[in-house]
Design an enzyme around this catalytic site. Structure first.
Site, PDB file in Angstrom:
ATOM      1  N   LYS A  17       0.821  -1.223   0.000  1.00 14.73           N
ATOM      2  CA  LYS A  17       0.000   0.000   0.000  1.00 14.73           C
ATOM      3  C   LYS A  17       0.846   1.259   0.000  1.00 14.73           C
ATOM      4  CE  LYS A  17      -2.062  -0.293   3.981  1.00 14.73           C
ATOM      5  NZ  LYS A  17      -1.554  -1.564   4.501  1.00 14.73           N
ATOM      6  N   ARG A  73      -8.586   2.627   9.869  1.00 10.76           N
ATOM      7  CA  ARG A  73      -8.280   1.235  10.184  1.00 10.76           C
ATOM      8  C   ARG A  73      -9.382   0.612  11.038  1.00 10.76           C
ATOM      9  NH1 ARG A  73      -2.411   1.627   9.592  1.00 10.76           N
ATOM     10  NH2 ARG A  73      -1.402  -0.384   9.818  1.00 10.76           N
ATOM     11  N   ARG A  95      12.056  -2.728  10.831  1.00 11.68           N
ATOM     12  CA  ARG A  95      11.109  -2.075  11.732  1.00 11.68           C
ATOM     13  C   ARG A  95      10.815  -3.010  12.901  1.00 11.68           C
ATOM     14  NH1 ARG A  95       6.012   0.029   8.243  1.00 11.68           N
ATOM     15  NH2 ARG A  95       4.919  -0.790  10.050  1.00 11.68           N
ATOM     16  N   ARG A 139      11.452  -7.141   4.842  1.00 12.09           N
ATOM     17  CA  ARG A 139      11.441  -5.683   4.600  1.00 12.09           C
ATOM     18  C   ARG A 139      12.484  -4.982   5.472  1.00 12.09           C
ATOM     19  NH1 ARG A 139       5.794  -2.613   4.686  1.00 12.09           N
ATOM     20  NH2 ARG A 139       5.651  -3.347   6.846  1.00 12.09           N
ATOM     21  N   ARG A 168      -0.336  -8.138  13.873  1.00 11.88           N
ATOM     22  CA  ARG A 168      -0.838  -7.111  12.954  1.00 11.88           C
ATOM     23  C   ARG A 168      -1.845  -7.701  11.965  1.00 11.88           C
ATOM     24  NH1 ARG A 168       4.378  -4.825  10.503  1.00 11.88           N
ATOM     25  NH2 ARG A 168       3.048  -3.306   9.449  1.00 11.88           N
TER      26      ARG A 168
HETATM   27  P1  AMP Z   1       1.642   1.143   9.178  1.00 13.18           P
HETATM   28  O1  AMP Z   1       2.908   1.846   8.831  1.00 13.18           O
HETATM   29  O2  AMP Z   1       0.446   1.692   8.433  1.00 13.18           O
HETATM   30  O3  AMP Z   1       1.754  -0.351   9.068  1.00 13.18           O
HETATM   31  O4  AMP Z   1       1.336   1.486  10.725  1.00 13.18           O
HETATM   32  C1  AMP Z   1       2.234   1.087  11.742  1.00 13.18           C
HETATM   33  C2  AMP Z   1       1.526   1.076  13.082  1.00 13.18           C
HETATM   34  O5  AMP Z   1       1.064   2.396  13.410  1.00 13.18           O
HETATM   35  C3  AMP Z   1       0.284   0.197  13.165  1.00 13.18           C
HETATM   36  O6  AMP Z   1       0.584  -1.168  13.407  1.00 13.18           O
HETATM   37  C4  AMP Z   1      -0.460   0.847  14.333  1.00 13.18           C
HETATM   38  O7  AMP Z   1       0.140   0.509  15.574  1.00 13.18           O
HETATM   39  C5  AMP Z   1      -0.181   2.334  14.101  1.00 13.18           C
HETATM   40  N1  AMP Z   1      -1.211   2.947  13.224  1.00 13.18           N
HETATM   41  C6  AMP Z   1      -1.039   3.453  11.964  1.00 13.18           C
HETATM   42  N2  AMP Z   1      -2.201   3.932  11.477  1.00 13.18           N
HETATM   43  C7  AMP Z   1      -3.128   3.727  12.436  1.00 13.18           C
HETATM   44  C8  AMP Z   1      -4.531   3.957  12.525  1.00 13.18           C
HETATM   45  N3  AMP Z   1      -5.202   4.511  11.505  1.00 13.18           N
HETATM   46  N4  AMP Z   1      -5.163   3.600  13.670  1.00 13.18           N
HETATM   47  C9  AMP Z   1      -4.502   3.050  14.698  1.00 13.18           C
HETATM   48  N5  AMP Z   1      -3.191   2.784  14.685  1.00 13.18           N
HETATM   49  C10 AMP Z   1      -2.497   3.098  13.559  1.00 13.18           C
END
Ligand code: AMP
Length: 212
Positions: A13, A88, A157, A125, A168
């Site tokens: 994404k 989300r 990460r 990654r 996740r």
């Molecule tokens: P991502 O980079 O989108 O995979 O986000 C990494 C982490 O940030 C996620 O696993 C959540 O802990 C937090 N996070 C990102 N976006 C959101 C969201 N919209 N709502 C809640 N937590 C979020």
């Protein structure tokens, strides 16, 4: 155009949303990137979010919604934006509806990738602090531990480790995937894209779908 990119972690994404945003000339708004920046800067929000993110759980809706609504209110977002990683949860989607009216969005791009491929992608990654992304097999940085684009160090990460990835994925299935049905029942265009294949070919498929 207000667009959402939806899909499991590791679907590509972020990579695709960035490319499409550049093509369309609208900002790419990724709540994960914003939260990681808050953690790196040690802000109040970052301090609250850090441990939650390391476990692979979701940061509370009220915090993420406030952060996102502030971001979409900035000048560069008046002609539209691509959301990556938000909403989300249903509550987050409802906050978008309340802010913009209607479904809150014009279209959603749903990127599909099966679980085995996701685990393979995420576990390989590697990232740099500026958000450039590599994969140990498919797209390694040419110098190993250093980012080809900015020279910073490349690392895994914290939440890309195997145990956290499993959590996740559960969180995605339980809380985020229901958004596909949520938006399916609303008046927006949904484009379902196969997320397996070359990065350029997938960008082309998304652009073709958006232009159709
Ligand atoms: P991502 O980079 O989108 O995979 O986000 C990494 C982490 O940030 C996620 O696993 C959540 O802990 C937090 N996070 C990102 N976006 C959101 C969201 N919209 N709502 C809640 N937590 C979020």
């Amino acid at each position: 155009m207000r667009l959402l990119f939806l899909g499991p972690p590791g679907a590509g994404k972020g990579t695709q949303a960035k490319r499409v945003a550049a093509e369309l000339g609208i900002p790419h708004i990724a709540t994960g990137d914003m939260l990681r920046q808050a953690v790196a800067e040690g802000t109040e929000l970052g301090l609250q979010a850090r441990a939650i993110m390391e476990r692979g759980d979701l940061v509370p809706d009220n915090l993420v919604i406030a952060m996102l609504l502030e971001r979409v209110g900035r000048d560069d977002a008046t002609d539209g934006f691509i959301l990556d990683g938000f909403p989300r949860t249903i509550a987050q989607a409802e906050a978008l509806e309340a802010r913009f009216g209607g479904a809150g969005l014009d279209a959603a791009v749903v990127i599909e990738v099966d679980t085995e491929e996701i685990v393979r992608r995420i576990s390989g990654r590697r990232v740099c602090p500026n958000g450039h992304v590599f994969h140990i097999d498919e797209a390694p940085s040419s110098t190993g531990g250093v980012c080809d684009q900015c020279g910073d160090s490349v690392y895994q990460r914290e939440d890309d480790r195997a145990e956290t990835v499993r959590n996740r994925l559960h969180v995605y299935r339980d809380l985020t995937e229901p958004l596909i049905a949520f938006y399916g029942a609303r008046d927006i265009t949904m484009h379902v894209i196969d997320g397996v294949g070359g990065v350029d070919a997938i960008t082309d498929a998304i652009m073709a779908a958006l232009n159709s």
